[in-house]
Design an enzyme around this catalytic site. Structure first.
Site, PDB file in Angstrom:
ATOM      1  N   HIS A   1      44.917  38.125  44.997  1.00  0.00           N
ATOM      2  CA  HIS A   1      45.679  37.401  43.985  1.00  0.00           C
ATOM      3  C   HIS A   1      46.316  38.406  43.020  1.00  0.00           C
ATOM      4  O   HIS A   1      45.875  39.552  42.913  1.00  0.00           O
ATOM      5  CB  HIS A   1      44.752  36.469  43.204  1.00  0.00           C
ATOM      6  CG  HIS A   1      44.219  35.331  44.014  1.00  0.00           C
ATOM      7  ND1 HIS A   1      43.481  34.311  43.475  1.00  0.00           N
ATOM      8  CD2 HIS A   1      44.313  35.054  45.340  1.00  0.00           C
ATOM      9  CE1 HIS A   1      43.141  33.460  44.421  1.00  0.00           C
ATOM     10  NE2 HIS A   1      43.633  33.890  45.561  1.00  0.00           N
TER      11      HIS A   1
ATOM     12  N   GLU B   1      46.118  38.812  39.920  1.00  0.00           N
ATOM     13  CA  GLU B   1      45.205  39.409  38.938  1.00  0.00           C
ATOM     14  C   GLU B   1      44.418  40.567  39.553  1.00  0.00           C
ATOM     15  O   GLU B   1      44.211  41.606  38.905  1.00  0.00           O
ATOM     16  CB  GLU B   1      44.211  38.364  38.414  1.00  0.00           C
ATOM     17  CG  GLU B   1      44.852  37.237  37.617  1.00  0.00           C
ATOM     18  CD  GLU B   1      45.236  36.049  38.479  1.00  0.00           C
ATOM     19  OE1 GLU B   1      45.519  36.232  39.689  1.00  0.00           O
ATOM     20  OE2 GLU B   1      45.255  34.926  37.955  1.00  0.00           O
TER      21      GLU B   1
ATOM     22  N   CYS C   1      42.034  31.822  38.876  1.00  0.00           N
ATOM     23  CA  CYS C   1      41.092  31.047  39.684  1.00  0.00           C
ATOM     24  C   CYS C   1      39.656  31.486  39.366  1.00  0.00           C
ATOM     25  O   CYS C   1      39.438  32.436  38.606  1.00  0.00           O
ATOM     26  CB  CYS C   1      41.394  31.217  41.176  1.00  0.00           C
ATOM     27  SG  CYS C   1      40.721  32.746  41.876  1.00  0.00           S
TER      28      CYS C   1
ATOM     29  N   CYS D   1      39.022  35.204  40.202  1.00  0.00           N
ATOM     30  CA  CYS D   1      39.661  36.153  39.278  1.00  0.00           C
ATOM     31  C   CYS D   1      39.005  36.082  37.904  1.00  0.00           C
ATOM     32  O   CYS D   1      38.801  37.115  37.256  1.00  0.00           O
ATOM     33  CB  CYS D   1      41.157  35.857  39.183  1.00  0.00           C
ATOM     34  SG  CYS D   1      42.038  36.217  40.720  1.00  0.00           S
TER      35      CYS D   1
END
Lengths: 358, 188
Positions: free
Chosen positions: B68, B70, B104, B107
């Site tokens: 992701h 992040e 999420c 993360c």
């Protein structure tokens, strides 16, 4: 003769139980919680012939909404009882507030100025009924002690709870994978890492796809063993985000009984991906159908990474203080998430515990 | 000796005064991503008024569903620390994440493990959100998972959602669904 007896017996026990550990399913809270109870009014049915009429009329007046698992009528527990059947009239909460919940009422209180013919009913009494449909056999058995319910048995859950889901052969394989995870954890320790190991397996071919130790004490504190394992599987499929040249014990496509070369292994993986894409609504997720073995319960970051990776099952040794697959959370059964997986713990528990205590 | 604030390293840490500036930059990144057919998420990690990481979703190219934006940005900060001979623990504890969509659960846990003090985000993430939507990782009682962190949410939330919706409508049929499923209020 007397002395030989017990010894002989002990040896026999060892033969039939070759493993010192059990595979314990980590079920959702709904499946593992105690049976919750509600208080209801029930009454004896004095005349059996009135039963179907009474059920119809009482149900019309007091439908048990959300409690479809409850049988409206039960056979009387005591054989010597003067009446054969008992019927649930309504929940106490249907007719009363909390303050006087445990007082007994009369039929006329419950059916006053209602169009019900109470003939055939005895005086009401209080009874505890299960609040939720039982989801497992232990829940069903406990619930049934209070009032009969329906039960749609999930055979696999029952087998898992009684330790019958996995054969001796399957447990031997699990032991092999967990031993590999433990060995790898120790290799990581030699590199100054935390003692955690993980192995990712394709259960359809028994192929080991990735072996990892924890790398969080490297330059990247997020490289927990599970995150490394997921990335190694990605490497095996032509992707991957990190290199592991400093960590030769972290491998993907380890030579196994199928004697695949690295290249062949990658091809197999890509084929599999195509297969799963066509049959599984276009979800070519790299860990679809795969099993993870890890020495201790994953943290919430790793547990969610396994959701994103569409893992099939996770087997771990021991629980962790902030573990997310049973201890602090049950990420694998969270109803709001779009992928769920099965989790089992206790695999080589003692050996994993020793690793943790080291 | 003076008294120390309880549990406080950098107890009086203040986020950059240019919060709006950084969120505007994150939205520009999300727009650029959308124009390039990528997941429209903008994500910045800012330390000392300097951008150390700007992640974009790399799930497709790495075939790793954990990549992701992040996580990618975190790796850039780690790389910066490595290049500049800085201790990453000290840097993360003074770094703010600006992101157009709620991180999420994975993360959020990563950010907590790194002891990031503050996350500023745009819209909620009802499918995977780890900062209040599905779970509340920054606030939960987790003794062994870094430090709790503060969140500021709702910045241009509708715009962030609209970008995600637009992206899902033009979903690339050859792309990993993982890239799409990463976040947002997808159909189904």
């Amino acid at each position: 003769h007397y002395i030989m007896g017990p010894q002989h017996k002990r040896r026999k026990t060892e033969e039939t139980v070759p493993f010192a550990w059990e595979v314990i399913p980590v079920l959702s809270d709904e499946k593992s919680q105690d049976v919750k109870l509600l208080t209801a009014y029930a009454a004896p049915i004095m005349n059996k012939k009135e039963t179907s009429r009474l059920v119809k009329e009482v149900a019309a007046l007091y439908p048990l909404s959300g409690l479809q698992h409850l049988k409206r009528v039960r056979a009387c527990e005591e054989k010597s009882s003067p009446h054969p059947l008992e019927i649930i009239l309504c929940l106490v909460s249907n007719v009363k507030d909390h303050s006087d919940a445990d007082t007994v009422v009369s039929l006329s209180d419950l059916f006053s100025d209602r169009n019900i013919d109470c003939s055939g009913l005895g005086e009401p009494f209080l009874v505890q009924v299960p609040a939720h449909p039982p989801l497992t056999r232990p829940q069903f058995e406990k619930a049934s002690c209070h009032w009969p319910t329906s039960f749609h048995e999930d055979k696999q859950v029952t087998e898992a709870l009684t330790g019958q889901l996995f054969s001796t052969e399957e447990k031997a394989k699990m032991q092999g994978y967990m031993e590999k995870a433990i060995r790898t954890a120790k290799e990581g320790e030699n590199k100054g890492m935390e003692l955690v190991g993980a192995v990712l397996v394709d259960p359809n071919t028994d192929g080991v796809l990735a072996v990892a130790h924890d790398c969080r004490n490297s330059s990247n504190p997020l490289l927990h063993a599970v995150m490394v394992c997921i990335d190694l599987v990605a490497h095996g499929q032509g992707g991957g985000a990190y290199t592991y040249k400093d960590y030769p014990a972290c491998t993907f496509a380890v030579m196994d009984r199928s004697h695949c070369t690295l290249a062949e292994k990658c091809l197999i993986s890509i084929d599999r991906e195509d297969c799963s894409e066509s049959e599984d609504s276009g979800l070519p997720y790299i860990c679809t159908g795969y099993d993870l073995y890890v020495t201790r319960e994953p943290c919430v970051m790793c547990a969610m990474a396994l959701v994103h990776s569409r893992i099939h099952r996770v087997f771990y040794g021991i629980s962790s203080p902030d573990g997310a697959l049973g201890t602090k959370y049950k990420i694998h059964t969270h109803t709001d998430l779009n992928h769920h997986y099965d989790v089992f713990k206790g695999i080589m528990e003692r050996e994993c515990q020793q690793l943790f205590l080291k | 000796m003076g008294s120390e604030a309880a549990g406080g390293n950098e107890a009086a840490f203040q986020p950059s005064a240019g919060e709006h500036k950084w969120m505007q930059r994150a939205f520009e990144m999300a727009k650029e991503a959308l124009q390039n057919g990528e997941v429209p998420v903008g994500c910045l990690m800012v330390y000392n008024d300097e951008i150390l990481g700007q992640g974009r979703n790399e799930v497709n190219e790495t075939k790793n569903a954990t990549r992701h934006a992040e996580m990618v940005a975190i790796d850039q900060v780690l790389e910066w620390c490595h290049q500049n001979g800085r201790d990453h623990a000290g840097v993360f504890q003074r770094t703010v994440l600006y992101v157009t969509v709620e991180p999420c659960i994975m993360c959020a846990s990563a950010l907590r493990l790194l002891k990031i003090p503050l996350v500023v985000y745009g819209c909620r993430n009802d499918r995977f959100g780890g900062c209040g939507s599905v779970l509340n990782i920054p606030a939960d009682e987790l003794q062994n998972t870094g430090n709790p962190f503060k969140c500021i949410s709702g910045y241009r939330a509708e715009e962030a959602v609209e970008m995600l919706k637009t992206f899902y409508k033009q979903e690339n049929p050859n792309g990993f669904r993982g890239a799409v499923a990463v976040r947002g209020s997808q159909k189904k």
